[in-house]
Scaffold this motif. Structure first.
Motif, PDB file in Angstrom:
ATOM      1  N   SER A   2       0.818  -1.192   0.000  1.00 45.56           N
ATOM      2  CA  SER A   2       0.000   0.000   0.000  1.00 45.56           C
ATOM      3  C   SER A   2       0.859   1.252   0.000  1.00 45.56           C
ATOM      4  O   SER A   2       2.050   1.224   0.226  1.00 45.56           O
ATOM      5  CB  SER A   2      -0.904   0.011   1.207  1.00 45.56           C
ATOM      6  OG  SER A   2      -0.161   0.415   2.312  1.00 45.56           O
ATOM      7  N   THR A   3       0.200   2.315  -0.253  1.00 45.05           N
ATOM      8  CA  THR A   3       0.860   3.614  -0.210  1.00 45.05           C
ATOM      9  C   THR A   3       0.369   4.374   1.011  1.00 45.05           C
ATOM     10  O   THR A   3       0.225   5.570   0.995  1.00 45.05           O
ATOM     11  CB  THR A   3       0.519   4.397  -1.475  1.00 45.05           C
ATOM     12  OG1 THR A   3      -0.854   4.186  -1.747  1.00 45.05           O
ATOM     13  CG2 THR A   3       1.343   3.951  -2.647  1.00 45.05           C
ATOM     14  N   HIS A   4       0.047   3.627   2.041  1.00 42.15           N
ATOM     15  CA  HIS A   4      -0.446   4.265   3.258  1.00 42.15           C
ATOM     16  C   HIS A   4       0.453   5.406   3.681  1.00 42.15           C
ATOM     17  O   HIS A   4       1.669   5.314   3.659  1.00 42.15           O
ATOM     18  CB  HIS A   4      -0.495   3.257   4.405  1.00 42.15           C
ATOM     19  CG  HIS A   4      -1.694   2.386   4.339  1.00 42.15           C
ATOM     20  ND1 HIS A   4      -1.826   1.239   5.060  1.00 42.15           N
ATOM     21  CD2 HIS A   4      -2.825   2.502   3.632  1.00 42.15           C
ATOM     22  CE1 HIS A   4      -2.980   0.683   4.787  1.00 42.15           C
ATOM     23  NE2 HIS A   4      -3.599   1.427   3.924  1.00 42.15           N
ATOM     24  N   ASN A   5      -0.202   6.419   4.085  1.00 39.66           N
ATOM     25  CA  ASN A   5       0.477   7.676   4.331  1.00 39.66           C
ATOM     26  C   ASN A   5       0.490   7.953   5.824  1.00 39.66           C
ATOM     27  O   ASN A   5      -0.493   7.770   6.491  1.00 39.66           O
ATOM     28  CB  ASN A   5      -0.355   8.734   3.604  1.00 39.66           C
ATOM     29  CG  ASN A   5       0.372  10.025   3.515  1.00 39.66           C
ATOM     30  OD1 ASN A   5       1.495  10.116   3.969  1.00 39.66           O
ATOM     31  ND2 ASN A   5      -0.271  11.009   2.940  1.00 39.66           N
ATOM     32  N   VAL A 229      -8.524  13.377   6.644  1.00 44.99           N
ATOM     33  CA  VAL A 229      -9.364  12.930   5.544  1.00 44.99           C
ATOM     34  C   VAL A 229      -8.821  11.587   5.079  1.00 44.99           C
ATOM     35  O   VAL A 229      -7.604  11.393   4.961  1.00 44.99           O
ATOM     36  CB  VAL A 229      -9.369  13.938   4.372  1.00 44.99           C
ATOM     37  CG1 VAL A 229     -10.404  13.547   3.333  1.00 44.99           C
ATOM     38  CG2 VAL A 229      -9.636  15.344   4.876  1.00 44.99           C
ATOM     39  N   ILE A 230      -9.747  10.680   4.848  1.00 41.81           N
ATOM     40  CA  ILE A 230      -9.375   9.314   4.455  1.00 41.81           C
ATOM     41  C   ILE A 230      -9.918   9.041   3.067  1.00 41.81           C
ATOM     42  O   ILE A 230     -11.077   9.373   2.780  1.00 41.81           O
ATOM     43  CB  ILE A 230      -9.972   8.320   5.473  1.00 41.81           C
ATOM     44  CG1 ILE A 230      -9.153   8.409   6.752  1.00 41.81           C
ATOM     45  CG2 ILE A 230     -10.010   6.908   4.924  1.00 41.81           C
ATOM     46  CD1 ILE A 230      -9.697   7.596   7.868  1.00 41.81           C
ATOM     47  N   VAL A 238      -6.559   3.927   1.104  1.00 41.27           N
ATOM     48  CA  VAL A 238      -5.421   4.128   0.203  1.00 41.27           C
ATOM     49  C   VAL A 238      -4.530   5.252   0.712  1.00 41.27           C
ATOM     50  O   VAL A 238      -3.319   5.218   0.568  1.00 41.27           O
ATOM     51  CB  VAL A 238      -5.938   4.443  -1.218  1.00 41.27           C
ATOM     52  CG1 VAL A 238      -4.801   4.835  -2.144  1.00 41.27           C
ATOM     53  CG2 VAL A 238      -6.685   3.244  -1.776  1.00 41.27           C
ATOM     54  N   GLU A 239      -5.155   6.258   1.295  1.00 40.00           N
ATOM     55  CA  GLU A 239      -4.387   7.419   1.710  1.00 40.00           C
ATOM     56  C   GLU A 239      -5.140   8.133   2.818  1.00 40.00           C
ATOM     57  O   GLU A 239      -6.362   8.169   2.820  1.00 40.00           O
ATOM     58  CB  GLU A 239      -4.231   8.342   0.485  1.00 40.00           C
ATOM     59  CG  GLU A 239      -3.099   9.321   0.605  1.00 40.00           C
ATOM     60  CD  GLU A 239      -2.673   9.916  -0.752  1.00 40.00           C
ATOM     61  OE1 GLU A 239      -2.744   9.227  -1.790  1.00 40.00           O
ATOM     62  OE2 GLU A 239      -2.270  11.088  -0.748  1.00 40.00           O
ATOM     63  N   GLU A 240      -4.419   8.670   3.765  1.00 37.35           N
ATOM     64  CA  GLU A 240      -5.073   9.514   4.763  1.00 37.35           C
ATOM     65  C   GLU A 240      -4.120  10.597   5.211  1.00 37.35           C
ATOM     66  O   GLU A 240      -2.907  10.398   5.267  1.00 37.35           O
ATOM     67  CB  GLU A 240      -5.572   8.678   5.947  1.00 37.35           C
ATOM     68  CG  GLU A 240      -4.545   8.363   6.984  1.00 37.35           C
ATOM     69  CD  GLU A 240      -5.188   7.806   8.250  1.00 37.35           C
ATOM     70  OE1 GLU A 240      -5.502   6.611   8.246  1.00 37.35           O
ATOM     71  OE2 GLU A 240      -5.370   8.562   9.201  1.00 37.35           O
TER      72      GLU A 240
END
Ligand code: ADP
Ligand code: MG
Length: 263
Positions: A2-5, A229-230, A238-240
């Motif tokens: 994932s590109t989890h932030n 924001v998610i 994917v991103e938060e």
């Protein structure tokens, strides 16, 4: 994978810090299937008391399913979900205890059409919380005033506009004294001129410190009130990020594409 932030999205139980008493919702590696369809994939999310979370993402990405798991309108098959230190397990006592803390507002209001506005608001307090009728009615009128609709108390839902009905739905939820409010696209069924009156009520609630998870594509609202924001896509977070980073520096192609479509 994932590109989890950022560190808010934890990657698994082993790296997860000990739960803090401030954590009101802890979702860990949550997975859900509808039959063979893997609708939620390893969802990890922690929400602290007073935090305002906005969830967005394309239609079908699993946003409703995720927030409906939080009050067990949907079951999940794997992972864990803890609300106010109560673990969501297959025990009606736990489920009821969690539901007492969690209010929910839906896209289509879900008011009882055959009851007056006032009766819609007092039903839960009288029958679930066993409050005396007069006390329940006084509280209901108080909330109706707060959403600026007290003069409609004796009407039926069908006599109100969509924006008014949604404000009633929010007031009804607040009558149950929830500690957490979930909103599932509360303005997307409304005519454009009614969106603001509902968002104004939500902003007020946020300003009062309510813990909120809002699925919405109202990006102005997200910028104004969200702590985080998610972005969900394909059943994953994917991103938060904080609103500024989220909107100004989206990291993944998927979020960039989504933002270019909704903004
Ligand atoms: P979103 O709220 O992001 O639009 P949903 O959580 O409603 O997404 O749905 C996610 C996916 O799960 C969609 O592909 C939808 O068709 C599917 N889905 C939702 N509810 C059910 C159900 N009861 N049975 C089977 N599939 C479902
Ligand atoms: Mg939905």
């Amino acid at each position: 994978m994932s590109t989890h932030n950022h560190s808010n999205v934890s990657q698994g139980t082993s790296q997860r810090p000990a739960p803090s008493p401030d954590d009101v919702i802890t979702i860990t590696n949550l997975n859900k299937w509808y039959g063979d369809f893997h609708v939620l994939k390893d969802i990890n999310l922690t929400v602290k008391k007073g935090e305002r979370i906005v969830v967005c993402g394309p239609s079908g990405s699993g946003k409703s399913t995720m927030i409906r798991c939080i009050n067990r309108l949907e079951e999940f098959q794997r992972g864990s979900l803890i609300v106010n230190s109560i673990e969501m397990i297959d025990d009606i006592k736990n489920i009821e205890a969690i539901r007492r803390d969690v209010g929910m507002v839906f896209q289509h209001f879900n008011l009882f059409p055959h009851l007056t506005i006032l009766e819609n608001l007092t039903l839960g307090p009288i029958w679930v919380q066993k409050k005396p009728k007069a006390e329940a009615e006084a509280m209901a009128m108080n909330y109706l005033e707060r959403v600026k609709i007290a003069e409609q108390a004796l009407k039926y839902p069908g006599q109100l506009s969509g924006g008014q009905q949604q404000r009633v739905a929010i007031a009804r939820s607040l009558c149950m004294a929830p500690q957490i409010m979930l909103f599932d696209e509360p303005t997307s069924a409304l005519d454009p001129e009614m969106v603001k009156e509902v968002l104004d009520v939500m902003v007020e609630l946020a300003d009062e410190g309510m813990t909120m998870i809002c699925v919405t594509h109202e990006m102005g609202f997200a910028k104004k009130v969200a702590d985080r924001v998610i972005f969900m896509d394909g059943g994953e977070i994917v991103e938060e990020n904080t609103p500024v980073e989220f909107f100004e520096r989206p990291e993944t192609d998927r979020l960039q594409l989504f933002l270019s479509q909704v903004l």
